[in-house]
Design an enzyme around this catalytic site. Structure first.
Site, PDB file in Angstrom:
ATOM      1  CB  CYS A  73      -0.939   0.006   1.200  1.00  7.19           C
ATOM      2  SG  CYS A  73      -2.017  -1.429   1.313  1.00  7.19           S
ATOM      3  CG  HIS A 129      -1.223   3.396   4.464  1.00  4.65           C
ATOM      4  ND1 HIS A 129      -1.257   2.116   3.943  1.00  4.65           N
ATOM      5  CD2 HIS A 129      -0.498   3.296   5.614  1.00  4.65           C
ATOM      6  CE1 HIS A 129      -0.596   1.292   4.725  1.00  4.65           C
ATOM      7  NE2 HIS A 129      -0.122   1.990   5.758  1.00  4.65           N
TER       8      HIS A 129
END
Length: 499
Positions: A73, A129
């Site tokens: 990610c 993130h």
């Protein structure tokens, strides 16, 4: 006197007209990022999952069939927002964990910064993130006019909480005004679509729009409203069935967003990019067949991405593009499309691929560094002592050829549950535990069945030379220890900055 004024009036008129034309040439740009979305999980790749909206957008636009992201990610998101390889931002290893004082470095502007500088309204919905331990790392301080979403890497789809290392659950949902306490029970696949549609409906059409919609879907945990799961009752595997329902929510959401853009009158001047952030996680229902490996691996299943470009401003349709394109390329490509400036950025690793996408021109990219991770556990012994250390986990693509070193993680070929299990193989690591070099011709062998490393030692050395030169430009890895001050219990039970 009138004769003196006429040229001046004409110049003013011409300037105004050209200014309007210039503004009209700047399209709205919508970037949709799916999470953990597998190569074999979209309809036009032959999936058992129905994705009519994504299929229609892709068939009306340009399918990117030689498109690469990162295996996990944070790295993909960091390269999208910075246009720079992980080795140049210090994010070479793993992800940014919620308890770590870490983030995408502040020494270079983000894509949103450059879009805002170009006069765009900039909005983000979904998963960030990229670090939040200090206020300056928050998305609304990194170029976005507004933000709604979650800051960490994973959360519950319904109550929007995630655990701290003490095992307790804390809220991770906010906008630039503070925590969002009133959305419990609002499934994130629907919630994020609705927030994105709110942005579209409130948008002032006199300005171009840049929106980054980073869905939580279809990352674990496997959670989906029952009606979507029931659509796939014929799928016996429980994880695959739930995952398929989650994909349907994603597909429906992108369709609803597209319709909102049309209703607002924006679609004809919009470019929409769809991308996954990494390969599917087979343990959580995702699938990348016929590619080898899955999320977090250096095999093609880890980072050969699903991607396409669509929208009313795209000058072509029905195109399958097989030119080499990387997620870092979106930074210069989209900022260039917005007529923005790349001044002030650190040297970019991405290249402008708009001519490749819109006109079919050859890719400007022939070399692609997948990553070099010096912190990953090493395997075996170095193949040579005068070039790149093959015990280090790394991968590079040069033209048709791909070299992997170190430990690439599991390299099985995994068909969707219920299909022929005779097609499943195991990684060569099971039979050669010290092996740390693989070479493939990805054009001829996209499923990585034929390791050429023993047959082509000169090519191995050539690609190791590329890795060596890349490694000489790498900055130290940023991977700090967990900080107990990150505990959300110290801030009212909400994830957020602690320094």
């Amino acid at each position: 006197m009138m004769k003196l004024w006429l040229p001046l009036l004409f110049a003013v008129w011409l300037s105004a007209v050209c200014g309007r034309d210039n503004n009209q040439k700047r399209p709205n740009i919508i970037f949709v990022l799916a999470d953990d979305y597998g190569f074999n999980d979209i309809g036009y790749h032959g999936s058992q999952i129905f994705t009519p909206n994504l299929d229609k957008l892709a068939s009306d636009g340009v399918k990117l069939e030689n498109y690469y992201v990162q295996p996990i990610c944070t790295p993909t998101r960091s390269q999208l927002m910075s246009g720079r390889y992980q080795i140049h931002t210090g994010l070479q290893h793993a992800i940014i964990w919620p308890e770590q004082p870490n983030g995408l470095p502040l020494d270079s502007p983000t894509m949103a910064d450059k879009m805002k500088e170009a006069g765009y309204a900039t909005h983000m919905v979904g998963k960030w993130h990229l670090g939040f331990y200090k206020d300056e790392y928050l998305p609304w301080n990194r170029g976005f006019d507004s933000y709604f979403g979650y800051l960490t890497g994973s959360e519950n789809y319904n109550n929007h909480k995630r655990t701290f290392m003490d095992g307790k659950w804390y809220l991770d949902l906010c906008d630039q005004d503070g925590p969002a306490h009133n959305e419990s029970g609002h499934y994130s696949g629907h919630l994020f679509t609705e927030k994105a549609i709110d942005v579209v409906q409130a948008h002032d059409p006199s300005k171009p729009l840049f929106m980054y919609l980073a869905y939580q879907s279809v990352h674990s945990p496997l959670q989906v409203p029952k009606p979507y799961e029931r659509k796939y009752k014929h799928i016996k595997d429980r994880n695959r069935r739930k995952y398929a329902g989650m994909v349907s929510v994603l597909d429906e959401g992108v369709g609803n967003l597209t319709q909102a853009l049309k209703d607002k009158g924006l679609w004809d001047n919009t470019i929409l990019v769809f991308s996954t952030d990494n390969g599917g996680q087979v343990y959580e229902g995702g699938n990348n067949f016929p590619l080898r490996g899955w999320k977090a691996s250096l095999w093609e299943g880890g980072f050969h991405g699903v991607g396409f470009v669509s929208g009313g401003r795209l000058p072509v349709s029905g195109v399958v593009n097989r030119e080499l394109i990387h997620v870092s390329d979106w930074f210069p490509t989209l900022v260039g499309l917005a007529q923005g400036s790349l001044n002030g950025t650190k040297p970019l690793d991405g290249v402008d691929q708009w001519d490749t996408i819109s006109q079919g021109a050859p890719s400007k990219r022939t070399v692609l560094l997948h990553n070099i991770d010096p912190l990953h556990p090493r395997v075996g012994v170095p193949l040579y002592n005068d070039t790149f250390d093959t015990t280090v986990r790394a991968a590079v693509r040069v033209g048709h050829m791909k070299l992997i070193t170190g430990n690439p993680s599991n390299g099985s070929w995994v068909p969707p549950p219920g299909e022929s299990q005779a097609l499943k193989f195991v990684s060569d690591r099971r039979t050669s535990p010290g092996k740390n070099v693989w070479l493939f011709n990805i054009t001829a062998d996209p499923t990585e069945h034929h390791d050429l490393s023993d047959q082509m030692p000169d090519m191995v050395r050539t690609l190791l030379g590329y890795l060596q030169r890349f490694n000489e430009t790498a900055v130290p890895v940023r991977y700090p220890p967990y900080d107990p001050r990150s505990n959300p219990a110290l801030r009212g039970g909400v994830w957020g900055p602690w320094e």
